[in-house]
Design an enzyme around this catalytic site. Structure first.
Site, PDB file in Angstrom:
ATOM      1  N   SER A 151       0.757  -1.017  -0.120  1.00  0.00           N
ATOM      2  CA  SER A 151       0.094  -0.065   0.046  1.00  0.00           C
ATOM      3  C   SER A 151       0.598   1.271  -0.054  1.00  0.00           C
ATOM      4  O   SER A 151       0.463   2.354  -0.518  1.00  0.00           O
ATOM      5  CB  SER A 151      -0.789   0.022   1.304  1.00  0.00           C
ATOM      6  N   HIS A 154      -1.478  -3.297  -6.906  1.00  0.00           N
ATOM      7  CA  HIS A 154      -2.289  -2.883  -5.837  1.00  0.00           C
ATOM      8  C   HIS A 154      -3.873  -2.943  -5.929  1.00  0.00           C
ATOM      9  O   HIS A 154      -4.476  -2.314  -6.500  1.00  0.00           O
ATOM     10  CB  HIS A 154      -1.924  -1.436  -5.547  1.00  0.00           C
ATOM     11  N   GLU A 157      -4.499  -0.795  -9.114  1.00  0.00           N
ATOM     12  CA  GLU A 157      -3.509   0.169  -9.460  1.00  0.00           C
ATOM     13  C   GLU A 157      -2.371  -0.654  -9.795  1.00  0.00           C
ATOM     14  O   GLU A 157      -1.706  -1.434  -9.135  1.00  0.00           O
ATOM     15  CB  GLU A 157      -3.299   1.038  -8.197  1.00  0.00           C
ATOM     16  N   ASN A 212      -4.596   5.954  -2.111  1.00  0.00           N
ATOM     17  CA  ASN A 212      -4.476   6.159  -0.808  1.00  0.00           C
ATOM     18  C   ASN A 212      -3.827   7.208  -0.509  1.00  0.00           C
ATOM     19  O   ASN A 212      -4.073   7.995   0.816  1.00  0.00           O
ATOM     20  CB  ASN A 212      -3.535   5.041  -0.080  1.00  0.00           C
TER      21      ASN A 212
HETATM   22  P1  NAI Z   1      -2.579  -9.791   6.630  1.00  0.00           P
HETATM   23  O1  NAI Z   1      -1.704  -9.250   7.959  1.00  0.00           O
HETATM   24  O2  NAI Z   1      -4.089  -9.894   6.895  1.00  0.00           O
HETATM   25  O3  NAI Z   1      -2.058 -10.795   5.782  1.00  0.00           O
HETATM   26  C1  NAI Z   1      -0.305 -10.910   5.686  1.00  0.00           C
HETATM   27  C2  NAI Z   1      -0.129 -12.464   5.456  1.00  0.00           C
HETATM   28  O4  NAI Z   1       1.059 -12.690   5.092  1.00  0.00           O
HETATM   29  C3  NAI Z   1      -0.493 -13.204   6.770  1.00  0.00           C
HETATM   30  O5  NAI Z   1      -1.249 -14.313   6.526  1.00  0.00           O
HETATM   31  C4  NAI Z   1       1.086 -13.873   7.105  1.00  0.00           C
HETATM   32  O6  NAI Z   1       1.201 -15.087   7.659  1.00  0.00           O
HETATM   33  C5  NAI Z   1       1.674 -13.818   5.761  1.00  0.00           C
HETATM   34  N1  NAI Z   1       3.025 -13.695   5.807  1.00  0.00           N
HETATM   35  C6  NAI Z   1       3.896 -13.063   6.611  1.00  0.00           C
HETATM   36  N2  NAI Z   1       5.048 -12.887   6.111  1.00  0.00           N
HETATM   37  C7  NAI Z   1       5.218 -14.115   5.231  1.00  0.00           C
HETATM   38  C8  NAI Z   1       6.317 -14.717   4.711  1.00  0.00           C
HETATM   39  N3  NAI Z   1       7.446 -14.187   4.947  1.00  0.00           N
HETATM   40  N4  NAI Z   1       6.037 -15.494   3.638  1.00  0.00           N
HETATM   41  C9  NAI Z   1       4.621 -15.850   3.359  1.00  0.00           C
HETATM   42  N5  NAI Z   1       3.657 -15.134   3.927  1.00  0.00           N
HETATM   43  C10 NAI Z   1       4.149 -14.179   5.119  1.00  0.00           C
HETATM   44  O7  NAI Z   1      -2.400  -8.309   5.813  1.00  0.00           O
HETATM   45  P2  NAI Z   1      -3.066  -7.717   4.614  1.00  0.00           P
HETATM   46  O8  NAI Z   1      -4.256  -6.904   5.041  1.00  0.00           O
HETATM   47  O9  NAI Z   1      -3.522  -8.883   3.689  1.00  0.00           O
HETATM   48  O10 NAI Z   1      -2.040  -6.998   3.683  1.00  0.00           O
HETATM   49  C11 NAI Z   1      -1.179  -7.654   2.866  1.00  0.00           C
HETATM   50  C12 NAI Z   1      -0.355  -6.514   2.021  1.00  0.00           C
HETATM   51  O11 NAI Z   1      -1.418  -6.053   1.365  1.00  0.00           O
HETATM   52  C13 NAI Z   1       0.101  -5.466   2.867  1.00  0.00           C
HETATM   53  O12 NAI Z   1       1.401  -4.972   2.133  1.00  0.00           O
HETATM   54  C14 NAI Z   1      -0.998  -4.339   2.803  1.00  0.00           C
HETATM   55  O13 NAI Z   1      -0.266  -3.079   2.737  1.00  0.00           O
HETATM   56  C15 NAI Z   1      -1.490  -4.568   1.401  1.00  0.00           C
HETATM   57  N6  NAI Z   1      -2.940  -4.086   1.076  1.00  0.00           N
HETATM   58  C16 NAI Z   1      -3.735  -4.177   2.065  1.00  0.00           C
HETATM   59  C17 NAI Z   1      -5.106  -3.779   2.258  1.00  0.00           C
HETATM   60  C18 NAI Z   1      -6.145  -3.769   3.144  1.00  0.00           C
HETATM   61  O14 NAI Z   1      -7.303  -3.605   3.020  1.00  0.00           O
HETATM   62  N7  NAI Z   1      -6.046  -4.694   3.993  1.00  0.00           N
HETATM   63  C19 NAI Z   1      -5.533  -3.175   0.686  1.00  0.00           C
HETATM   64  C20 NAI Z   1      -4.488  -3.146  -0.226  1.00  0.00           C
HETATM   65  C21 NAI Z   1      -3.180  -3.591  -0.023  1.00  0.00           C
END
Ligand code: NAI
Length: 652
Positions: free
Chosen positions: A403, A424, A436, A474
């Site tokens: 993000s 994105h 994006e 964002n």
């Molecule tokens: P989340 O915390 O729900 O999920 C992250 C996942 O990545 C977890 O399941 C974790 O176990 C896994 N993970 C962590 N390190 C890892 C590794 N080394 N290898 C494999 N898996 C690993 O986070 P979320 O919300 O899904 O966000 C993920 C990305 O997406 C971030 O960069 C965030 O900024 C971006 N994002 C989030 C949005 C949202 O609304 N939540 C919208 C758009 C982008």
């Protein structure tokens, strides 16, 4: 020739050939007028079959003509010409018969369609009502309830539903031309059906029925004028002489072409179509297999998006527990679609069979594209990209869903920065249309071309963004939130701001939205922003988080909530905090009206958009409009943030 007349024995095949969708452009209208005269004038011909060449019948009017004065022959005359012809016409449709296309068919004596054809009057989705008799003829063929829904909601119906309703005489399988000729041969042996306009109008269903349609269309097309006008037009058609109704319908249609609502909707329509064209001239790579890293909120949703598009996915997680969680989220999402009737059990099984979970990066070796969605942490992401660099085949696209993190810094962890791009997605990733596409310093044209091909395959609207904090969406969201919070100190309450933004057409206001998502999410975002040295203005939100008012889930946030009830109630505690923060800031609080609130929130957003353009982060105002409409619920009928800023906004 946009219209050709080809004899088939004693029947004329009148074929519209105006790629890509056989729109009823001027040359088509003129060609159809000629065709009516030719068929009537040729004693060897008994009847005509109207068809479309290529992938569709007629998908509508020529939207590019709507900005100009209408040129004769006008569509109502063409439909009337077909209807009044001495030789009877049959419409044989496939693909889409929409708007002017359906109106042409309504002028024919019979209508048949290939299975899978979609028929409808979608004019309201462009801020218009039908302009060539749609609201007058349709209720003479199908039940008024269905006619009213088609014209006021704008959604198409299937060929089967159209046949059951009486709009089609038959649904045909196999070769359409042959089927239509056979249908016509049989039909000509029987009595000629009445011309549509000679059929009796249905009885008026009464005020309550019309009101029901108004409410339903207002719900679907909130804030828009056209749906109620379509109903008004149909009401006139049911209760008065047909020619008066036709004239009034045409007049309203032409008047609406000039409204901001219609221009805005047409603007978004064109922007969406243009967005699908890749911004580079390069060959996209294959998309036969995908990888997703991280099965959290976003990763699971992205995996579903791939599965929905029929692309096999390998999901990589960091440990078994997290992998199990991710897989179960995917399963739950698919199950919910089955429950809602959007997915058959067989399709669900096929999607599930296309998904593999793994803890070994090596299993991503055959993926054509990998999307990383792990924690928003540069070190974690760099480590992931190092592993991907080692595991993925040459030519694979390595994408990050970050993000806020600079994707250049992520790309630098690989030996192939040309293959790295930001993709994105917005949450929920399998639903939200916006994608994006963030171009880094090194992203190659081939990588971008593949990103575009992927977006199309996933049914997304891609928008190219340069690298900056928060990219396009964002970055503007941050300005939105800060402007909203500033208004609290100036005198508005959270409910005033939320109400004003909903009245503007947003699905939700900024404060109720944070209460729904949880204030901790926005707080984490602010913490990250501050960690990057950015100033963030959120004095009230910071206090709410400190007081553990984290939103609905905590029983209170910007609003109070009664147990088990999501209705936001104004909070005295929050009002007190706002007063204290206003006093600290030295601002006198005075009430603000809706218009002032909208101006004070949206004005800075438009300014930020202009800055984004000046920096070259977005290439065109249209790009920003698509981001706001498809990622943030900005009302489509206002044309998107920048269109609104130019047409109605302050300081235009
Ligand atoms: P989340 O915390 O729900 O999920 C992250 C996942 O990545 C977890 O399941 C974790 O176990 C896994 N993970 C962590 N390190 C890892 C590794 N080394 N290898 C494999 N898996 C690993 O986070 P979320 O919300 O899904 O966000 C993920 C990305 O997406 C971030 O960069 C965030 O900024 C971006 N994002 C989030 C949005 C949202 O609304 N939540 C919208 C758009 C982008």
């Amino acid at each position: 020739m946009p219209v050709t007349v080809q004899p088939r024995g004693d029947v004329a095949l009148v074929v519209i050939d105006n790629p890509p969708v056989n729109a009823t452009s001027r040359a088509v209208r003129a060609g159809l007028m000629d065709a009516v005269a030719r068929v009537d004038g040729d004693p060897a011909l008994r009847a005509a079959i109207l068809m479309g060449r290529g992938r569709t019948f007629v998908a509508g009017g020529d939207v590019t003509e709507f900005d100009r004065a209408p040129e004769p022959p006008h569509l109502p005359e063409v439909v009337a010409g077909i209807e009044a012809a001495a030789k009877p016409w049959l419409a044989a449709m496939h693909g889409a018969a929409l708007g002017g296309g359906l109106e042409l068919a309504l002028g024919c004596r019979w209508r048949v369609a290939a299975r899978g054809t979609r028929l409808g009057l979608p004019e309201v989705t462009l801020g218009l009502i039908p302009g060539a008799g749609g609201t007058v003829r349709l209720p003479r063929l199908v039940a008024l309830d269905m006619a009213a829904r088609m014209a006021s909601l704008g959604a198409p119906v299937s060929a089967d539903a159209a046949r059951d309703a009486g709009l089609l005489d038959a649904v045909l399988d196999g070769d359409l031309e042959a089927g239509a000729i056979a249908f016509l041969d049989a039909a000509l042996a029987g009595p000629l059906p009445l011309r549509t306009l000679d059929r009796p109008a249905p009885a008026d269903p009464g005020t309550a029925a019309w009101q029901g349609h108004r409410v339903a269309s207002e719900k679907k097309h909130r804030g828009q004028a056209a749906p109620a006008l379509a109903l008004e037009s149909m009401h006139a058609a049911v209760n008065g002489p047909a020619d008066a109704a036709l004239a009034a319908e045409r007049q309203t249609h032409l008047r609406l072409r000039g409204t901001v609502e219609s221009r805005a909707l047409r603007h978004v329509f064109f922007a969406e179509r243009a967005a699908l064209k890749a911004p580079v001239d390069a060959e996209p790579g294959p998309l036969d297999a995908a990888g997703v890293v991280g099965g959290g909120t976003m990763g699971a949703g992205i995996a579903v998006a791939f599965l929905d598009a029929g692309i096999p996915v390998t999901l990589l997680e960091r440990d078994q527990a997290a992998l199990d969680r991710g897989l179960s989220v995917v399963a739950g999402t698919l199950d919910a679609s089955v429950k809602r009737g959007r997915l058959t059990a067989a399709d669900r099984a096929a999607r599930w069979a296309n998904l593999t979970g793994t803890l070994a990066a090596a299993d991503l070796g055959s993926a054509d594209v990998v999307v990383e969605a792990v924690f928003e942490d540069l070190a974690v992401k760099r480590a992931v990209f190092e592993r991907l660099d080692a595991a993925c085949k040459p030519g694979a696209v390595l994408a990050t869903n970050t993000s806020y993190i600079d994707p250049n810094a992520i790309a630098a962890a690989t030996r192939r920065p040309d293959a790295v791009v930001g993709l994105h997605f917005f949450s929920p990733a399998q639903v939200m249309k916006l994608l994006e596409v963030v171009r880094t310093d090194g992203t190659s044209d081939g990588t971008l071309a593949t990103a575009w091909a992927l977006a199309r395959r996933l049914g997304k609207t891609p928008v190219l963004s340069g690298v900056c904090d928060g990219f396009i969406g964002n970055r503007i969201l941050k300005v939105f939130r800060q402007a909203a919070e500033r208004l609290l100190l100036q005198g508005a309450g959270p409910a005033d701001v939320d109400g004003a933004m909903r009245a503007f057409g947003m699905p939700m206001g900024p404060f109720e939205m944070q209460d729904l998502a949880g204030l901790d999410i926005a707080a984490a975002m602010r913490a990250a922003n501050r960690a990057r040295g950015q100033a963030v203005f959120a004095p009230v939100a910071d206090r709410l988080v400190a007081a553990e008012r984290l939103g609905q889930k905590a029983g209170g946030g910007w609003y109070d909530y009664a147990a088990g009830d999501r209705t936001p109630r104004p909070s005295d505690a929050v009002a007190e905090i706002i007063d204290e923060e206003a006093a600290k800031a030295g601002t006198a609080r005075t009430p603000l009206d809706r218009a002032a609130i909208q101006r004070l929130v949206l004005g800075p957003m438009v300014e930020e958009g202009r800055q984004i353009l000046a920096e070259g982060i977005a290439a065109t105002p249209d790009a920003i409009d698509l981001v706001e409409v498809h990622g943030f619920g900005f009302p489509r009928w206002r044309g998107g943030l920048m269109f609104w800023g130019e047409t109605a906004g302050p300081g235009r």
